[in-house]
Design an enzyme around this catalytic site. Structure first.
Site, PDB file in Angstrom:
ATOM      1  N   LYS A  79      60.455   3.229 -38.235  1.00 28.90           N
ATOM      2  CA  LYS A  79      59.225   2.828 -38.927  1.00 28.90           C
ATOM      3  C   LYS A  79      59.302   1.332 -39.232  1.00 28.90           C
ATOM      4  O   LYS A  79      60.355   0.839 -39.653  1.00 28.90           O
ATOM      5  CB  LYS A  79      59.089   3.646 -40.217  1.00 28.90           C
ATOM      6  CG  LYS A  79      57.790   3.426 -40.972  1.00 28.90           C
ATOM      7  CD  LYS A  79      57.728   4.339 -42.195  1.00 28.90           C
ATOM      8  CE  LYS A  79      56.429   4.196 -42.964  1.00 28.90           C
ATOM      9  NZ  LYS A  79      56.362   5.107 -44.127  1.00 28.90           N
ATOM     10  N   SER A 154      52.231   7.862 -44.460  1.00 28.45           N
ATOM     11  CA  SER A 154      52.149   6.599 -43.752  1.00 28.45           C
ATOM     12  C   SER A 154      53.079   6.499 -42.539  1.00 28.45           C
ATOM     13  O   SER A 154      52.918   5.590 -41.737  1.00 28.45           O
ATOM     14  CB  SER A 154      52.480   5.460 -44.716  1.00 28.45           C
ATOM     15  OG  SER A 154      53.816   5.545 -45.134  1.00 28.45           O
ATOM     16  N   SER A 178      55.023  10.482 -47.512  1.00 33.32           N
ATOM     17  CA  SER A 178      54.762   9.762 -46.254  1.00 33.32           C
ATOM     18  C   SER A 178      55.613  10.158 -45.052  1.00 33.32           C
ATOM     19  O   SER A 178      55.356   9.680 -43.948  1.00 33.32           O
ATOM     20  CB  SER A 178      54.898   8.249 -46.468  1.00 33.32           C
ATOM     21  OG  SER A 178      53.705   7.717 -46.963  1.00 33.32           O
TER      22      SER A 178
END
Lengths: 486, 95
Positions: A79, A154, A178
């Site tokens: 990420k 996210s 997330s």
């Protein structure tokens, strides 16, 4: 490409037995990324040259019978809010468009020590603020199961990449659901460790009392493997616990006989979609069949969790994001006359709408005259939420419930409705507020063919038990083996 | 609790943002809606509840003050928007 649909542990066995060359695997993988990712849009930056070099090194080590690490040859996506030395780390924000960190996050150092191969950086909501990955300043990631739907967020780039076989595993991060929510929406496994289990050193800070890095994988065993690598004490994060890291794979097959599963009524109320409810009910029947005991429990303060979260997380964010001032790194606005104008214009031009919204809310909650009414009040209710869990874990081994009240929603549907978007995290946020670990595993599909996630929560530092309970379900079902049609 | 334009301007100044009129208008309604939702916390009596500011029961973590190598200065400066010599360069601070 069959090879790319294997799990990380399966591909590792093939690499170690020299049935598969890591260099070939990487070549195949990038071919698929170039073919599929223009549609899915899960990556922000690719690390192809470095990955090929690293793969050749690992092949050499194996050919020479040298020792290799726990993740030997496994391609992994990261990420883009986790710092990777000399590899762009943008947080999907314009303010960090060309930021190349001068150091590696603790977890990246560990991945490299264990010989995994970093293939690229994945998309996210800007600074991890969002539940759909639509808040990225660069691209909108699509759900591999339905290209008109969001992947969740996210960590939506990481979960979409793993779901579409563009990575064998990935790292995500959580502040409020997330990892687990997008894992549920993309049909993969997502694990949020206990607060303090994994070092936050090198994770771009959002809500420091909530943030954790965790695995996104194709199955539960892979999550166990990856967690073992990234967990453990790091002196550079003083909130990182000094507790030994077990081999999570060792007892993963111990089953759930006589395990007590708590079912909180508050997680099955208004707003829960019928297909999700049916899939979770069916999962509970499977657990009963496997010998687990189902016990009704109550977490009475659940309905306040989202309100508490949006004060606490944003208060912490408003403070953490004050470091983006255009001085030491990141974007600086052009044609500025004085220092205050530099701060204001760099931040206004560099941050997106949702980030501004949250910084504003956080600063308001902390501002003179409002602190007691908002931040202090929220911190007290946070304690009530934690005490709810403490009381329940006196009686049961784990809590089982839906991860998200709905499957993947349409791109654009909730984008301009912040409150509606925030409420999609209602079942995941309480674990972040109280610091307990949670995992989401695939447990079914909606009528429209969208994945549904089952959430398992345990007490602090009981990841081994959580993984056992998750594995028992996975062994009995094949939801985790389904692939999106691409 | 609702917010007016003047409060939005005040919070924007605390946050070091310059907002245009459209942004101000949108924030008035969106932040107002969120604050209204947050008011539900007032349904709870928390007078005797201790605030929880951290999920683990941790006390201060101390370590010895040891001399260690840091990231090299040139490397750190190479990612800065503007530098001069060993310093970060910024526009005029005093008028």
């Amino acid at each position: 490409m069959k090879l790319l649909s294997f799990t990380a542990l399966q591909i590792k066995r093939k690499i170690l037995s020299r049935e598969v060359l890591t260099a070939d695997l990487i070549k195949n993988l990038f071919e698929r990324i170039y073919k599929v990712d223009p549609v899915i849009q899960s990556f922000l930056t690719l690390n192809e040259d470095d990955a090929i070099n690293k793969a050749e090194e690992i092949d050499k080590k194996i050919a020479n019978n040298e020792n290799v690490g726990l993740l030997a040859g496994i391609p992994i996506a990261i990420k883009d809010n986790i710092c990777t030395k000399d590899l762009t780390t943008t947080c999907a924000s314009k303010i960090l468009r060309s930021f190349t960190p001068p150091y590696n996050a603790f977890v990246i150092k560990r991945l490299l020590e264990e010989d995994s191969i970093i293939i690229g950086k994945t998309n996210l909501d800007e600074f991890a603020m969002g539940s759909s990955t639509e808040n990225s300043s660069y691209k909108i990631t699509r759900n591999p199961y339905n290209l008109n739907c969001v992947p969740g967020g996210s960590s939506g780039g990481s979960t979409a990449a793993v779901s579409a076989d563009l990575a064998f595993m990935a790292l995500g991060s959580e502040t409020g659901g997330s990892i687990r929510q997008p894992a549920a929406l993309c049909g993969v496994v997502g694990l949020k460790p206990t607060y303090g289990r994994v070092s936050r050193y090198g994770l771009v800070a959002f809500g420091s009392s909530l943030d954790q890095i965790g695995p996104v994988t194709k199955d539960v065993s892979d999550a166990a493997l990856l967690l073992r690598v990234i967990a453990g004490r790091d002196k550079r994060d003083s909130t990182c616990a000094d507790i030994a890291v077990p081999d999570y794979l060792k007892d993963i097959d111990d089953g759930v006989k006589d395990i007590k599963i708590g079912i909180p009524a508050e997680y099955f109320g208004e707003g829960l979609e019928d297909d999700v409810r049916a899939a979770v009910d069916n999962s509970l029947k499977i657990y009963e069949k496997l010998g687990a005991k189902i016990v009704d429990v109550s977490l009475p303060h659940t309905e306040y969790a989202v309100a508490v979260y949006y004060i606490v997380a944003n208060a912490e964010a408003s403070s953490n994001l004050s470091r983006f001032d255009g001085v030491r790194y990141g974007f600086r606005a052009n044609d500025i006359k004085g220092i205050d104008e530099m701060y204001c214009r760099s931040r206004s031009e560099g941050f997106g709408k949702e980030v501004k919204r949250r910084i504003m809310l956080g600063n308001y909650a902390l501002s003179s005259g409002y602190y007691d009414a908002y931040y202090l009040k929220a911190s007290k209710v946070r304690n009530l939420i934690k005490k709810d869990f403490d009381a329940v874990f006196e009686k049961v081994d784990c809590i089982v419930c839906p991860t998200s009240p709905v499957p993947a929603f349409k791109i654009g549907d909730r984008f301009e409705k912040p409150l509606e978007m925030y409420l999609s995290d209602i079942y995941t946020i309480p674990a972040n507020l109280s610091g307990i670990p949670g995992i989401s595993i695939p447990c079914g599909f909606s009528k429209e063919g969208l994945p549904i996630g089952l959430q398992i929560l345990t007490n602090r530092f009981e990841e081994a038990k959580m993984l056992q309970i998750a594995y028992a379900f996975e062994r009995e079902t094949d939801f985790h083996m389904k692939k999106p049609k691409l | 609790m609702s917010l007016d334009i003047r409060e939005i301007e005040y919070i924007a100044s605390l946050s070091k943002f310059v907002l245009n009129d459209e942004e101000k208008r949108v924030f008035v309604s969106q932040l107002g809606e969120v604050l209204l939702y947050i008011e539900k916390l007032n349904q709870l009596d928390t007078e005797n509840v201790v605030p929880l500011v951290h999920p683990l029961n941790m006390v201060n973590v101390f370590r010895e003050d040891e001399q260690k190598e840091s990231i090299c200065r040139e490397k750190v400066q190479s990612i800065a928007p503007s530098t001069m010599g060993a310093f970060f360069k910024v526009p005029k601070v005093l008028e």
